[in-house]
Design an enzyme around this catalytic site. Sequence first.
Site, PDB file in Angstrom:
ATOM      1  N   ASN A   2      -2.513  19.052  -1.663  1.00 55.82           N
ATOM      2  CA  ASN A   2      -3.519  18.347  -0.871  1.00 55.82           C
ATOM      3  C   ASN A   2      -3.214  18.400   0.634  1.00 55.82           C
ATOM      4  O   ASN A   2      -4.083  18.735   1.440  1.00 55.82           O
ATOM      5  CB  ASN A   2      -3.620  16.891  -1.349  1.00 55.82           C
ATOM      6  CG  ASN A   2      -4.537  16.075  -0.476  1.00 55.82           C
ATOM      7  OD1 ASN A   2      -4.080  15.363   0.414  1.00 55.82           O
ATOM      8  ND2 ASN A   2      -5.838  16.197  -0.669  1.00 55.82           N
TER       9      ASN A   2
ATOM     10  N   LYS B 291       5.380   3.489   8.466  1.00 61.32           N
ATOM     11  CA  LYS B 291       4.200   4.345   8.602  1.00 61.32           C
ATOM     12  C   LYS B 291       2.937   3.488   8.639  1.00 61.32           C
ATOM     13  O   LYS B 291       2.081   3.633   9.517  1.00 61.32           O
ATOM     14  CB  LYS B 291       4.145   5.304   7.399  1.00 61.32           C
ATOM     15  CG  LYS B 291       3.017   6.306   7.449  1.00 61.32           C
ATOM     16  CD  LYS B 291       2.771   6.978   6.090  1.00 61.32           C
ATOM     17  CE  LYS B 291       3.968   7.723   5.585  1.00 61.32           C
ATOM     18  NZ  LYS B 291       3.652   8.575   4.406  1.00 61.32           N
TER      19      LYS B 291
ATOM     20  N   GLY C 220      -2.882   8.283  -4.152  1.00 51.73           N
ATOM     21  CA  GLY C 220      -2.294   9.554  -4.578  1.00 51.73           C
ATOM     22  C   GLY C 220      -1.012   9.897  -3.849  1.00 51.73           C
ATOM     23  O   GLY C 220      -0.661   9.303  -2.832  1.00 51.73           O
ATOM     24  N   ASP C 221      -0.301  10.855  -4.402  1.00 53.23           N
ATOM     25  CA  ASP C 221       0.875  11.484  -3.788  1.00 53.23           C
ATOM     26  C   ASP C 221       1.114  12.758  -4.608  1.00 53.23           C
ATOM     27  O   ASP C 221       0.190  13.213  -5.304  1.00 53.23           O
ATOM     28  CB  ASP C 221       2.094  10.542  -3.830  1.00 53.23           C
ATOM     29  CG  ASP C 221       3.238  11.024  -2.946  1.00 53.23           C
ATOM     30  OD1 ASP C 221       3.134  10.902  -1.715  1.00 53.23           O
ATOM     31  OD2 ASP C 221       4.245  11.556  -3.471  1.00 53.23           O
TER      32      ASP C 221
ATOM     33  N   GLN D   5       7.278   3.940   4.014  1.00 55.35           N
ATOM     34  CA  GLN D   5       5.861   3.545   4.030  1.00 55.35           C
ATOM     35  C   GLN D   5       5.653   2.273   4.854  1.00 55.35           C
ATOM     36  O   GLN D   5       4.597   2.080   5.451  1.00 55.35           O
ATOM     37  CB  GLN D   5       5.374   3.352   2.589  1.00 55.35           C
ATOM     38  CG  GLN D   5       3.857   3.411   2.425  1.00 55.35           C
ATOM     39  CD  GLN D   5       3.314   4.835   2.361  1.00 55.35           C
ATOM     40  OE1 GLN D   5       3.918   5.695   1.745  1.00 55.35           O
ATOM     41  NE2 GLN D   5       2.187   5.083   2.991  1.00 55.35           N
TER      42      GLN D   5
ATOM     43  N   LYS E 215       0.855  -1.195   0.000  1.00 56.70           N
ATOM     44  CA  LYS E 215       0.000   0.000   0.000  1.00 56.70           C
ATOM     45  C   LYS E 215       0.882   1.233   0.000  1.00 56.70           C
ATOM     46  O   LYS E 215       1.816   1.333   0.791  1.00 56.70           O
ATOM     47  CB  LYS E 215      -0.883   0.003   1.275  1.00 56.70           C
ATOM     48  CG  LYS E 215      -1.815   1.191   1.342  1.00 56.70           C
ATOM     49  CD  LYS E 215      -3.111   0.907   0.637  1.00 56.70           C
ATOM     50  CE  LYS E 215      -3.923   2.148   0.340  1.00 56.70           C
ATOM     51  NZ  LYS E 215      -3.542   2.852  -0.908  1.00 56.70           N
TER      52      LYS E 215
ATOM     53  N   LYS F 269       5.523   2.040  -2.977  1.00 58.15           N
ATOM     54  CA  LYS F 269       5.432   3.362  -3.596  1.00 58.15           C
ATOM     55  C   LYS F 269       5.655   3.193  -5.084  1.00 58.15           C
ATOM     56  O   LYS F 269       6.344   2.279  -5.511  1.00 58.15           O
ATOM     57  CB  LYS F 269       6.515   4.294  -3.042  1.00 58.15           C
ATOM     58  CG  LYS F 269       6.208   5.766  -3.257  1.00 58.15           C
ATOM     59  CD  LYS F 269       5.251   6.271  -2.197  1.00 58.15           C
ATOM     60  CE  LYS F 269       4.817   7.683  -2.421  1.00 58.15           C
ATOM     61  NZ  LYS F 269       4.128   8.214  -1.234  1.00 58.15           N
TER      62      LYS F 269
HETATM   63  P1  NDP Z   1       0.441  17.843  -4.167  1.00 61.06           P
HETATM   64  O1  NDP Z   1       0.927  17.489  -5.508  1.00 61.06           O
HETATM   65  O2  NDP Z   1      -1.015  18.004  -3.916  1.00 61.06           O
HETATM   66  O3  NDP Z   1       1.142  19.180  -3.654  1.00 61.06           O
HETATM   67  C1  NDP Z   1       2.524  19.265  -3.553  1.00 61.06           C
HETATM   68  C2  NDP Z   1       2.890  20.670  -3.123  1.00 61.06           C
HETATM   69  O4  NDP Z   1       4.277  20.727  -2.832  1.00 61.06           O
HETATM   70  C3  NDP Z   1       2.638  21.678  -4.221  1.00 61.06           C
HETATM   71  O5  NDP Z   1       2.349  22.927  -3.662  1.00 61.06           O
HETATM   72  C4  NDP Z   1       3.980  21.705  -4.948  1.00 61.06           C
HETATM   73  O6  NDP Z   1       4.228  22.905  -5.666  1.00 61.06           O
HETATM   74  C5  NDP Z   1       4.948  21.562  -3.783  1.00 61.06           C
HETATM   75  N1  NDP Z   1       6.157  20.892  -4.268  1.00 61.06           N
HETATM   76  C6  NDP Z   1       6.252  19.691  -4.851  1.00 61.06           C
HETATM   77  N2  NDP Z   1       7.508  19.425  -5.210  1.00 61.06           N
HETATM   78  C7  NDP Z   1       8.209  20.496  -4.851  1.00 61.06           C
HETATM   79  C8  NDP Z   1       9.574  20.831  -4.962  1.00 61.06           C
HETATM   80  N3  NDP Z   1      10.472  20.000  -5.519  1.00 61.06           N
HETATM   81  N4  NDP Z   1       9.971  22.025  -4.452  1.00 61.06           N
HETATM   82  C9  NDP Z   1       9.082  22.870  -3.898  1.00 61.06           C
HETATM   83  N5  NDP Z   1       7.763  22.610  -3.776  1.00 61.06           N
HETATM   84  C10 NDP Z   1       7.352  21.447  -4.240  1.00 61.06           C
HETATM   85  O7  NDP Z   1       1.055  16.734  -3.196  1.00 61.06           O
HETATM   86  P2  NDP Z   1       0.614  16.341  -1.717  1.00 61.06           P
HETATM   87  O8  NDP Z   1       0.125  17.528  -0.981  1.00 61.06           O
HETATM   88  O9  NDP Z   1      -0.242  15.153  -1.821  1.00 61.06           O
HETATM   89  O10 NDP Z   1       2.018  15.861  -1.118  1.00 61.06           O
HETATM   90  C11 NDP Z   1       2.887  16.719  -0.390  1.00 61.06           C
HETATM   91  C12 NDP Z   1       3.827  15.883   0.468  1.00 61.06           C
HETATM   92  O11 NDP Z   1       3.051  15.099   1.381  1.00 61.06           O
HETATM   93  C13 NDP Z   1       4.692  14.877  -0.289  1.00 61.06           C
HETATM   94  O12 NDP Z   1       5.923  14.742   0.390  1.00 61.06           O
HETATM   95  C14 NDP Z   1       3.904  13.580  -0.166  1.00 61.06           C
HETATM   96  O13 NDP Z   1       4.724  12.453  -0.320  1.00 61.06           O
HETATM   97  C15 NDP Z   1       3.391  13.719   1.252  1.00 61.06           C
HETATM   98  N6  NDP Z   1       2.223  12.921   1.623  1.00 61.06           N
HETATM   99  C16 NDP Z   1       1.068  12.960   0.888  1.00 61.06           C
HETATM  100  C17 NDP Z   1      -0.027  12.224   1.293  1.00 61.06           C
HETATM  101  C18 NDP Z   1      -1.331  12.290   0.580  1.00 61.06           C
HETATM  102  O14 NDP Z   1      -2.286  11.650   1.060  1.00 61.06           O
HETATM  103  N7  NDP Z   1      -1.482  13.023  -0.504  1.00 61.06           N
HETATM  104  C19 NDP Z   1       0.038  11.333   2.464  1.00 61.06           C
HETATM  105  C20 NDP Z   1       1.267  11.428   3.205  1.00 61.06           C
HETATM  106  C21 NDP Z   1       2.307  12.184   2.769  1.00 61.06           C
HETATM  107  P3  NDP Z   1       4.026  22.925  -7.260  1.00 61.06           P
HETATM  108  O15 NDP Z   1       2.551  22.785  -7.481  1.00 61.06           O
HETATM  109  O16 NDP Z   1       4.588  24.220  -7.682  1.00 61.06           O
HETATM  110  O17 NDP Z   1       4.805  21.750  -7.787  1.00 61.06           O
HETATM  111  O1  2IT Z   2       2.912   9.006   1.547  1.00 67.47           O
HETATM  112  C1  2IT Z   2       1.764   8.548   1.751  1.00 67.47           C
HETATM  113  O2  2IT Z   2       1.471   7.997   2.815  1.00 67.47           O
HETATM  114  C2  2IT Z   2       0.749   8.689   0.695  1.00 67.47           C
HETATM  115  N1  2IT Z   2       1.037   9.301  -0.333  1.00 67.47           N
HETATM  116  C3  2IT Z   2      -0.611   8.084   0.864  1.00 67.47           C
HETATM  117  C4  2IT Z   2      -0.586   6.640   0.479  1.00 67.47           C
HETATM  118  C5  2IT Z   2      -1.923   5.935   0.463  1.00 67.47           C
HETATM  119  O3  2IT Z   2      -1.914   4.741   0.117  1.00 67.47           O
HETATM  120  O4  2IT Z   2      -2.957   6.527   0.775  1.00 67.47           O
END
Ligand code: NDP
Ligand code: 2IT
Length: 450
Positions: free
Chosen positions: A245, A119, A170-171, A116, A95, A131
């Site tokens: 997100n 976590k 998603g990620d 992961q 997952k 992943k």
């Molecule tokens: P999104 O794609 O929704 O948003 C990512 C954000 O981070 C955007 O604002 C993006 O800016 C910025 N960003 C991405 N890459 C870079 C970079 N290299 N330098 C600067 N800014 C950057 O992703 P999420 O919000 O889903 O994910 C954000 C973090 O949270 C990641 O590390 C992800 O692995 C982690 N995460 C996500 C989960 C989820 O459920 N979605 C769960 C647990 C962890 P821009 O749009 O300009 O690229």
């Molecule tokens: O980093 C993370 O935990 C995620 N991007 C969410 C993974 C998931 O299976 O919901």
Amino acid sequence: MEYTLKNEYLNGLMQKVIEKNPSEPEFYQAVHEFLTSVEQIVDIHPELIDKKVLERIVEPERTVMFRVAWVDDKGEIQVNRGYRIQFNSAIGPYKGGIRLHPSVNLGILKFLGFEQIFKNSLTGLAMGGAKGGSDFDPKGKSDNEVMSFCQSFMRELYRHIGPDCDVPAGDIGTGAREIGYMFGQYKKITNEFTGVLTGKKLSFGGSLARTEATGYGLCYFTNCMLKKKGTSFEGKTVVISGAGNVAIYACEKAQQLGAKVVALCDSTGYIHDPDGIKLDVVKDIKEVRRARISEYVKAVPSATYKDGCSGIWTIPCDIALPCATQNELNLESAKTLVANGVKFVAEGANMPSTPDAIAYFQENGVFFAPGKASNAGGVATSGLEMAQNSQRLSWTFEEVDAKLKGIMENIFKNADETATAIGHEDNLVMGANIAGLLRVSDAMIAQGVI
Ligand code: NDP
Ligand code: 2IT
């Protein structure tokens, strides 16, 4: 960076990881942090060495790499590389998310898949670690191009996943739109409507509160940290990096809990709104228009925008929540945050703080939470989506949110008590790594050498 460890055996293992996985610095960083925590318990858990649990756990069970060819709107053929790292299935089906970003490579996905494992273990649910992703950049692409890519990606991935085998989500760069296209293609090829992906839209099996879950969960976790120190979000100033997100829903929950969030950023720059971020404006820019965060100052002229991301950490705050990407917060930023009075740092992103930044926080009285504990709410709610799909039922928002809150409080308790038990009170890095590992290692040993 030197990846050494005091324990001779663990140091040898670390060097082997470096030799066997050339040019994967993010993976070394994640493994090194993990082994540094394990160093505290190898004496009381000899089975970790005797049963080669550590050697086995740093080696993915399976890695799939494949070509993703698709046709853009001009009729030109584009070629990307797709990946799925199925790291560990000791406690449940693989997952983890799918990252779509031009920076994606094997080492980055291995660090993410590795973290992961622990976590998912901390959530208490039955989910192994994985992943995947691609170096495809959804930014600036039309819906049609994104669909074309997602369908091609799934044309190969479908044979490696399944609702009882591996459930992606998603990620970065992968949200409900991409999950929808991937789900449609999976269903078309297999002729099966199953919960093979999470983060789906509500109309075809998605869970209420999954969109909010990572950000809300981060705040529920941070609330436990605040509570332990006799305080709360009420009246605190918060800086959140990112505008995706995780950042958006962390901002929403922090505001609901009485904090003032004064900054957000994307990869081009950051906004500072001393009066408090107007989240409806941010949602319109990011969720509806998919535009740049700089647009914010057009709607809110009293706010300021500056180019570059790291400047966000120069804004004084009580609580910092890095929610963008790995290694976005370095030692220099940590020093500035501490000088400006930060007291709590909880990671919404995966590994956003560099190792020297984490050490600086811990040495300077900042209560710090690693992403594998504090951002586990997203995958936990994915686990709840899987449970609902299996039952062919949907729970209410309130039910899912209450379960999410309970899971985050349990993760805090588990990591916090584990840290205290090994004589490192408040070191949630050690607490999370060790508590996450022990459940997985117990399952791995019970299942024999596989
Ligand atoms: P999104 O794609 O929704 O948003 C990512 C954000 O981070 C955007 O604002 C993006 O800016 C910025 N960003 C991405 N890459 C870079 C970079 N290299 N330098 C600067 N800014 C950057 O992703 P999420 O919000 O889903 O994910 C954000 C973090 O949270 C990641 O590390 C992800 O692995 C982690 N995460 C996500 C989960 C989820 O459920 N979605 C769960 C647990 C962890 P821009 O749009 O300009 O690229
Ligand atoms: O980093 C993370 O935990 C995620 N991007 C969410 C993974 C998931 O299976 O919901």
